[in-house]
Design an enzyme around this catalytic site. Structure first.
Site, mmCIF file in Angstrom:
data_model
loop_
_atom_site.group_PDB
_atom_site.id
_atom_site.type_symbol
_atom_site.label_atom_id
_atom_site.label_comp_id
_atom_site.label_asym_id
_atom_site.label_seq_id
_atom_site.Cartn_x
_atom_site.Cartn_y
_atom_site.Cartn_z
ATOM 1 N N SER A 47 0.817 -1.214 0.000
ATOM 2 C CA SER A 47 0.000 0.000 0.000
ATOM 3 C C SER A 47 0.852 1.267 0.000
ATOM 4 O O SER A 47 0.350 2.356 -0.304
ATOM 5 C CB SER A 47 -0.938 0.016 1.211
ATOM 6 O OG SER A 47 -1.888 -1.027 1.127
ATOM 7 N N GLY A 216 -4.438 -2.230 -0.819
ATOM 8 C CA GLY A 216 -3.609 -1.930 -1.980
ATOM 9 C C GLY A 216 -3.346 -0.443 -2.081
ATOM 10 O O GLY A 216 -3.935 0.358 -1.345
ATOM 11 N N GLY A 218 -2.806 3.508 -3.866
ATOM 12 C CA GLY A 218 -3.347 4.436 -4.849
ATOM 13 C C GLY A 218 -4.801 4.807 -4.660
ATOM 14 O O GLY A 218 -5.471 4.414 -3.702
ATOM 15 N N CYS A 243 -9.453 -2.087 3.628
ATOM 16 C CA CYS A 243 -8.761 -0.885 3.171
ATOM 17 C C CYS A 243 -9.190 -0.528 1.736
ATOM 18 O O CYS A 243 -10.301 -0.076 1.529
ATOM 19 C CB CYS A 243 -7.261 -1.055 3.320
ATOM 20 S SG CYS A 243 -6.361 0.514 3.409
ATOM 21 N N LEU A 244 -8.343 -0.731 0.741
ATOM 22 C CA LEU A 244 -8.747 -0.460 -0.635
ATOM 23 C C LEU A 244 -9.971 -1.287 -1.003
ATOM 24 O O LEU A 244 -10.884 -0.811 -1.691
ATOM 25 C CB LEU A 244 -7.600 -0.756 -1.603
ATOM 26 C CG LEU A 244 -7.907 -0.554 -3.090
ATOM 27 C CD1 LEU A 244 -8.257 0.892 -3.399
ATOM 28 C CD2 LEU A 244 -6.729 -1.005 -3.952
ATOM 29 N N GLN A 247 -13.060 0.441 0.077
ATOM 30 C CA GLN A 247 -13.400 1.562 -0.792
ATOM 31 C C GLN A 247 -14.020 1.080 -2.108
ATOM 32 O O GLN A 247 -14.963 1.694 -2.628
ATOM 33 C CB GLN A 247 -12.145 2.391 -1.055
ATOM 34 C CG GLN A 247 -11.541 3.014 0.192
ATOM 35 C CD GLN A 247 -10.092 3.416 0.025
ATOM 36 O OE1 GLN A 247 -9.553 3.398 -1.076
ATOM 37 N NE2 GLN A 247 -9.442 3.771 1.127
ATOM 38 N N ASN A 285 -3.413 2.469 7.128
ATOM 39 C CA ASN A 285 -2.549 3.005 6.080
ATOM 40 C C ASN A 285 -3.403 3.318 4.862
ATOM 41 O O ASN A 285 -3.651 2.444 4.029
ATOM 42 C CB ASN A 285 -1.451 1.999 5.710
ATOM 43 C CG ASN A 285 -0.696 2.443 4.474
ATOM 44 O OD1 ASN A 285 -0.675 3.615 4.122
ATOM 45 N ND2 ASN A 285 -0.066 1.498 3.790
ATOM 46 N N PHE A 288 -7.402 7.646 1.267
ATOM 47 C CA PHE A 288 -8.763 7.923 0.833
ATOM 48 C C PHE A 288 -9.763 7.352 1.827
ATOM 49 O O PHE A 288 -9.450 6.426 2.590
ATOM 50 C CB PHE A 288 -8.994 7.336 -0.561
ATOM 51 C CG PHE A 288 -8.152 7.980 -1.625
ATOM 52 C CD1 PHE A 288 -8.656 9.021 -2.390
ATOM 53 C CD2 PHE A 288 -6.842 7.569 -1.843
ATOM 54 C CE1 PHE A 288 -7.884 9.640 -3.359
ATOM 55 C CE2 PHE A 288 -6.055 8.176 -2.811
ATOM 56 C CZ PHE A 288 -6.582 9.217 -3.562
ATOM 57 N N HIS A 328 -6.763 -2.104 9.365
ATOM 58 C CA HIS A 328 -6.167 -3.413 9.091
ATOM 59 C C HIS A 328 -6.408 -4.347 10.273
ATOM 60 O O HIS A 328 -5.690 -4.277 11.272
ATOM 61 C CB HIS A 328 -4.668 -3.285 8.812
ATOM 62 C CG HIS A 328 -4.363 -2.706 7.469
ATOM 63 N ND1 HIS A 328 -4.083 -3.479 6.372
ATOM 64 C CD2 HIS A 328 -4.334 -1.431 7.029
ATOM 65 C CE1 HIS A 328 -3.878 -2.704 5.311
ATOM 66 N NE2 HIS A 328 -4.029 -1.450 5.700
ATOM 67 N N GLU A 330 -5.727 -7.389 10.584
ATOM 68 C CA GLU A 330 -4.603 -8.315 10.784
ATOM 69 C C GLU A 330 -3.429 -7.635 11.479
ATOM 70 O O GLU A 330 -2.453 -8.302 11.840
ATOM 71 C CB GLU A 330 -4.152 -8.884 9.436
ATOM 72 C CG GLU A 330 -3.254 -7.983 8.608
ATOM 73 C CD GLU A 330 -3.957 -6.785 7.989
ATOM 74 O OE1 GLU A 330 -3.256 -5.881 7.512
ATOM 75 O OE2 GLU A 330 -5.203 -6.750 8.003
#
Length: 360
Positions: A47, A216, A218, A243-244, A247, A285, A288, A328, A330
């Site tokens: 990430s 991930g 970006g 996370c990503l 989104q 982390n 967005f 996260h 984990e």
């Protein structure tokens, strides 16, 4: 040897190179991590692809780098900035010092930078493009950020299956951390890790019991063309998005994402679980977040919230077996208080298999 950090804002900081053979300038988005430990996991978390990471804790590297705590097979950061880096490793498992590890991968390490000043600048002005250079900049020449598809640089290119449990989870790799995979294996799952662009038809042939959309790098909107596949998956299989992945679930069902001023990166972010009425610390982390107002009409609703800024940290669906988290669960690095999210996900998968829910 002197080295320099230049920010898009025009601010210039002088430090000392600890790694050798810096042949050319290195650019990237500058961000900061608020953790005392966990630098090995941060460096190898996909990430952080193409980002210059500032560690806020003043001494980094004292326990070295071992062979056990990698989140991927290489570091992904563009550069590393610290106030002080310990050039000796005190832990018995250490195989490299921080300097040795970064030098092995030709990643610049700049020390004796006023990291407090840099972090205050980022907090006030936001994360921004930055440049690491050997010579004192005579003018502002920081390259603009490249808004490319960073997921394509970190996702696996092959199909791999791990474990032999009775529950088969397909893990879509947008830049997964190894500890996500190990969290599923510890719970006796069979896990197939697949490239991020795998078609729905191919995934269906794998006959999974559930889907996990990984973290991930970006902007999630760089994956607009993949949203129809995400929507098909989450309306056909029990899904956990991290996370990503969180989104992408929101975007695929009509929600919107926006960029935070300086992001959430650290191992000490307080999150409230509205369902269980508990507060715990989390590892995060991301740049967005999912816009709460955009969820009207999506059948998604917030369950987890960040207590610093009230941003959404996790979603559930009104009738589909979908759960997402921005943090996260984990950990690695960070507290593992949110690990029960994996247990809830697998219970959801088991319940769905028992009831044979008919999907839309």
């Amino acid at each position: 040897m002197k080295g320099y950090l230049q920010l898009e804002s025009g601010d210039i900081y002088e430090g000392n190179w600890l790694t050798n053979h810096i042949l050319e300038d290195v650019s990237g988005e500058i961000v900061f991590f608020t953790g005392m430990t966990g630098y090995q996991e941060v460096l190898t978390d996909p990430s952080y692809k193409d980002q210059i990471i500032v560690f806020t804790y003043p001494l980094i590297g004292n326990y070295g780098i071992n062979e056990e705590d990698f989140e991927s097979n290489r570091p992904h950061v563009a550069g590393v900035i610290v106030y002080e880096a310990n050039e000796e490793a005190s832990h018995y498992q250490a195989q490299y010092t921080l300097k040795q590890y970064l030098q092995k991968w030709n990643i610049p390490l700049l020390s004796h930078i006023d990291t407090r000043s840099v972090v205050k600048k980022i907090r006030n002005s936001g994360s921004m493009p930055a440049l690491l250079t050997k010579s004192y900049p005579k003018e502002i020449n920081v390259p603009k950020l490249c808004e490319d598809n960073k997921v394509s640089k970190v996702s696996t290119s092959q199909f791999e299956t791990f474990g032999a449990g009775s529950i088969h989870i397909v893990l879509i790799d947008y830049g997964k951390k190894e500890s996500i995979l190990s969290s599923l294996l510890e719970r006796n799952c069979k896990v197939t890790v697949i490239p991020y662009h795998t078609s729905f038809q191919m995934i269906r042939k794998m006959n999974p019991n559930g889907i996990l959309l990984s973290n991930g790098p970006g902007n999630p909107k760089n994956l607009q063309s993949h949203l129809p596949t995400v929507k098909e998956l989450i309306t056909h299989y029990p899904t956990l998005g991290i996370c990503l992945g969180h989104q992408l679930v929101a975007l695929s069902l009509g929600g919107n994402t926006k960029k935070l001023l300086f992001g959430h990166r650290g191992a000490n972010h307080p999150v409230k679980d509205e369902k269980n009425n508990i507060v715990f610390m989390s590892s995060q982390n991301h740049s967005f977040y999912v816009d709460k107002d955009s969820l009207i009409g999506t059948n998604l609703k917030g369950r987890f919230y960040n207590l610093h800024d009230q941003s959404i940290e996790g979603l559930v669906h009104d009738y589909l077996p979908i759960q997402t988290v921005q943090f996260h669960p984990e950990a690695n690095p960070g507290p593992a208080e949110g690990a029960y999210v994996f247990d809830e996900f697998l219970n959801m998968v088991k319940e769905n298999n028992r009831s044979n829910v008919a999907y839309a």
